[in-house]
Each structure stands twice: as C-alpha cells, then as structure tokens.
Design a protein around this motif. Structure first.
Motif, PDB file in Angstrom:
ATOM      1  N   CYS A 121       0.868  -1.177   0.000  1.00 25.70           N
ATOM      2  CA  CYS A 121       0.000   0.000   0.000  1.00 25.70           C
ATOM      3  C   CYS A 121       0.910   1.234   0.000  1.00 25.70           C
ATOM      4  O   CYS A 121       2.097   1.138   0.359  1.00 25.70           O
ATOM      5  N   GLU A 123       1.268   3.670   1.960  1.00 24.68           N
ATOM      6  CA  GLU A 123       1.848   4.009   3.267  1.00 24.68           C
ATOM      7  C   GLU A 123       2.943   3.029   3.684  1.00 24.68           C
ATOM      8  O   GLU A 123       3.799   3.355   4.508  1.00 24.68           O
ATOM      9  N   ALA A 124       2.899   1.824   3.127  1.00 26.89           N
ATOM     10  CA  ALA A 124       3.889   0.797   3.486  1.00 26.89           C
ATOM     11  C   ALA A 124       4.195  -0.042   2.248  1.00 26.89           C
ATOM     12  O   ALA A 124       3.734  -1.178   2.117  1.00 26.89           O
ATOM     13  N   THR A 258       1.975   0.774   8.398  1.00 28.62           N
ATOM     14  CA  THR A 258       1.345   1.859   7.636  1.00 28.62           C
ATOM     15  C   THR A 258       1.332   3.169   8.411  1.00 28.62           C
ATOM     16  O   THR A 258       1.022   4.224   7.850  1.00 28.62           O
ATOM     17  N   HIS A 288       9.779  -3.937   6.719  1.00 26.29           N
ATOM     18  CA  HIS A 288       9.457  -2.517   6.508  1.00 26.29           C
ATOM     19  C   HIS A 288      10.602  -1.690   7.092  1.00 26.29           C
ATOM     20  O   HIS A 288      10.776  -1.636   8.315  1.00 26.29           O
TER      21      HIS A 288
END
Length: 447
Positions: A121, A123-124, A258, A288
């Motif tokens: 996504c 955001e991540a 996120t 991440h």
C-alpha cells in the motif's frame, strides 16, 4: 615412465604413521564411556502451556461430552472450512508437477511477489525483496528473534501474551521482559511501564495485534503511541499480525507499518488463521525499513537463517497466487460473522455469571475471562479453577497462567454455536455451585 614425484616419501610415511600412533595413544589413555546429554538449548526450551496442561491429572466427567475451548486451531471441530478456491489452488499446484523440488530458502520469487503485491500500500510499500516465506508464522517469529537478538540481550513481550515468544527467546538465551496489557482499557499497553523496561540491552519490542489470547484490537491512536515509544528509544518492532484483518465489524485493523516510516518493523503473518489452514505451515516476514535502519545486514541475516531448513512447503508456495487473488470476500465475511456471533453469545452468557468478568473481544478467535477468586475460595488459582471445571463439567479452558496472567482463563470462540451454548451453560452451573459471597459483601449477594 612412472612419476615418482607424486608418491609420498619414506619420510612422509614415517611422519604420518608416527602422528597416527600418537593420536591412538591419546585415545587409549581416555577412558571410553557413554555420556550423551541433551544440549543447553533443549534444556532451556520450555512451553508453559504444555507444562501446565500436561500436568493436569484430572479426568473429565464421564457423564458429559468433553467440550474443548482450549485449542487455538479453527479447523478442529470441522465447522470452519477453508474456501473451495483455496483447496483447488493446492490441487492445481500439485497436479502441475512444477512444485516438487527445492525452492530458494526464502521462497520462490514469484510467490514472494504475490505476497508483496497483496500487502503493498502507499503508506507501506513492499517488493519481493521485502518478503521472506517461512514454515508458518511461528518460524517467522523465530527468525526475527534470531536475527535481532544475541544471548544476554532482552526483548519486550506482552503480558498476557502468546507463550511461544518466551519459549523461543529463552531457548536462545534471550531475556524476556514482560510489559502489561490493561484489561480495564480493553487490553491496551501500559505505555509508561513498557518504556520503563527498556535498557541498553533491549533489542526488540513484540506487538501482537489483534491479540492472542485477548482478542483485542488496538486503535490507530494507541498504535501511534506505541510507535512513538519505539522511535524515542530506537527499538525495532516485531509485529505479530497473524490475526490481521480478523476483526469484527465495529473495529478496524491497522497494519503497524502503515503508521510509521521511522521505526523499522518486521511484520509476521501467514495463511493459518485468516484462511483456516494452520496445518499448511505457510508464513511470512514483511520487512518494513524505509529509513534503511536494518540495511542489508538484517536482510542478509534473515536469508542465512532461512537456509537452516531450506524454506516452507513448495506446494503451498505454488498455490499462493490463487489463494491470495481468488479467495472470495464472502469467505472472509462469513468467517468473521460466525466468530463475532459466537463472541457475542459467549460474552453475553458469561457476563451474567456472578464471579466472572469477561472482556469483550474485538477480533481474533479468543475471549479472556477474569475470575473473582475471592468468590471461589476453595480454588487456589486459575489452574485449579479450570481443572475442576474439566473434572465436573467436561469443559476445558486454558488457565491464563499459561499467558503469564493469573486468575483469568481463555475461551476459544471457534466451536460450533450449539457447543458454545452448552459450554456456557455448564460454566454457569459450575460457578453457581462454587460461588461464595466475599466477606463483608453479603448485602450485595442478597440483591
């Protein structure tokens, strides 16, 4: 002509023979005897659930069918089946004949691309290089601990929390520090107490959301506060998100990664719970690290550690694309509707029983119930309470001592509805038989 230069000289032979003789002499001087002992690692491996459950000597009431509300396997009663698309994906992978050999230890590139695409996504963001496939979420957690912590260092673990964290850590010589979850705040973290535990040897914070054993789901605001502590103290996070997206309609699951680009996060997940196939042993680690704090070292370390067992089942890897892309939304919806219905039913029944304090869950597959021990004076603790519940009513719940949290017990809400109703009825009967008014509270009991 024979090449005598390639033959050993007489002197070489003499030296080799002499050297061998001296070794044999040393062996003869050692008194040979059998002495086979288990390793330190095996001696340090301890599973509190097994230790408590295996030591329960009680037998269930022979006049009542056993109802096990203790097993965190959603498939055990046969009422929660995976979707036909998931089963067909496995059949297709098997029939293709393409997935019978070894895969790279971190998983096929194509399979890692599918997982990255599914969870990507803005955001991540994720790419295949950010994914490591593992033999279940348990191995994902093990690899994360092994790559982040050395013997003598410490990790922060929730209380109550999944017992495997301690089992894995202590077997590797890693110290476990327990931070508290607060039942009166729907199991939010006591952030002040958490931060007080951090020292120069702290290398990892485990955040389990949604929670086993609590069934709680953290709000975005609370997750942001957790991330603020991690950022302030420069502690990476292991996010155990195996129950991610398994939340009821009045809650929302927020993947931790996120919400922050500053804190490096290893997110662990898998097929086991959401797709109802725990025996297929397919998990993953999502890396991440948008500020490159882990760098190549942690990634390389995870790859090296994954080579110890050469990766997860290749058949399931071959089926991943279809499982992730073709499982219908209706399947997820139906599973969650059933779990919420059972959770509401169980909570409603137990909250009406004097002496019990259930905490309403918001997701996962569990519900925690507090025992007001002062009203059950014949039982010393939650272990004795649950033992007698088995002996008298043939209902088995895990005492929360298994999760480092005495005087509670955990209920698994995956059983068929009729069994849940019967179990709650038996628990009520048990409590009514053993309930005593606490000293000085007779007035309240008379109401």
């Amino acid at each position: 002509m024979q090449d005598h230069g390639s033959l050993p000289s007489v002197l070489d032979v003499h030296v080799n023979i002499t050297g061998r003789s001296s070794v044999l002499g040393k062996l003869k001087s050692r008194k040979a005897r059998w002495s086979v002992r288990p390793s330190d690692m095996s001696n340090k491996t301890f599973n509190p659930i097994r230790a408590i459950v295996d030591n329960m000597k009680v037998k269930p009431n022979p006049n009542k069918t056993m109802i096990a509300l203790s097993i965190g396997d959603p498939t055990v009663f046969g009422n929660l089946l995976t979707d036909p698309e998931v089963t067909q994906a496995m059949k297709d992978a098997l029939d293709s004949g393409k997935f019978n050999g070894y895969a790279p230890s971190i998983g096929y590139l194509s399979s890692r691309e599918e997982v990255a695409s599914y969870y990507h996504c803005p955001e991540a963001p994720l790419e295949a290089k950010d994914v490591i496939l593992t033999s279940g979420c348990s191995q994902a957690i093990e690899l994360c601990l092994a790559v982040l912590a050395n013997p003598g260092q410490n990790i922060l673990v929730p209380r109550p929390g999944f017992s495997l964290y301690r089992t894995l850590a202590e077997s590797m010589g890693i110290e476990v520090k327990l931070y508290n979850l607060l039942p009166e705040k729907n199991w939010e973290i006591d952030l002040k107490q958490l931060e007080s535990l951090i020292d120069e040897k702290t290398v990892c914070l485990i955040v389990n959301n949604p929670s086993n054993p609590c069934g709680s789901v953290f709000s975005r605001r609370h997750l942001q506060k957790i991330l603020a502590v991690a950022a302030r103290q420069c502690v990476p996070i292991l996010a155990d998100e195996i129950y991610g997206d398994m939340v009821f309609s009045d809650s929302k699951f927020e993947p931790l990664a996120t919400l922050s680009s500053n804190v490096p996060i290893l997110s662990c997940g898998g097929l086991a719970k959401r797709w109802l196939v725990p025996g297929w042993r397919m998990g993953w680690i999502l890396i991440h690290d948008r500020r490159d704090i882990f760098g190549n070292e942690i990634r390389d370390g995870l790859t090296k550690l994954s080579q110890r067992i050469l990766g997860p089942c290749t058949l399931v890897q071959g089926a991943l694309k279809s499982i992730l892309c073709r499982t219908p939304q209706e399947f997820y919806h139906n599973t969650l509707s059933f779990l919420k219905s059972n959770a509401d039913l169980c909570y409603g029944a137990l909250v009406a029983i004097p002496g019990l304090r259930p905490i309403r869950p918001s997701g996962a597959m569990y519900l925690m119930v507090g025992i007001e021990m002062e009203h059950f004076p014949e039982f010393e603790n939650d272990v004795e309470f649950t033992e007698r519940l088995v002996a008298e009513q043939s209902v088995h719940c895990l005492p929360a001592t298994c999760f480092e949290y005495p005087n509670f017990f955990r209920v698994v809400i995956t059983v068929p509805e009729v069994m849940m109703l019967e179990a709650c009825s038996r628990i009520q009967e048990f409590c009514e038989q053993h309930y005593h008014c606490a000293e000085g509270s007779q007035e309240e009991c008379d109401k």
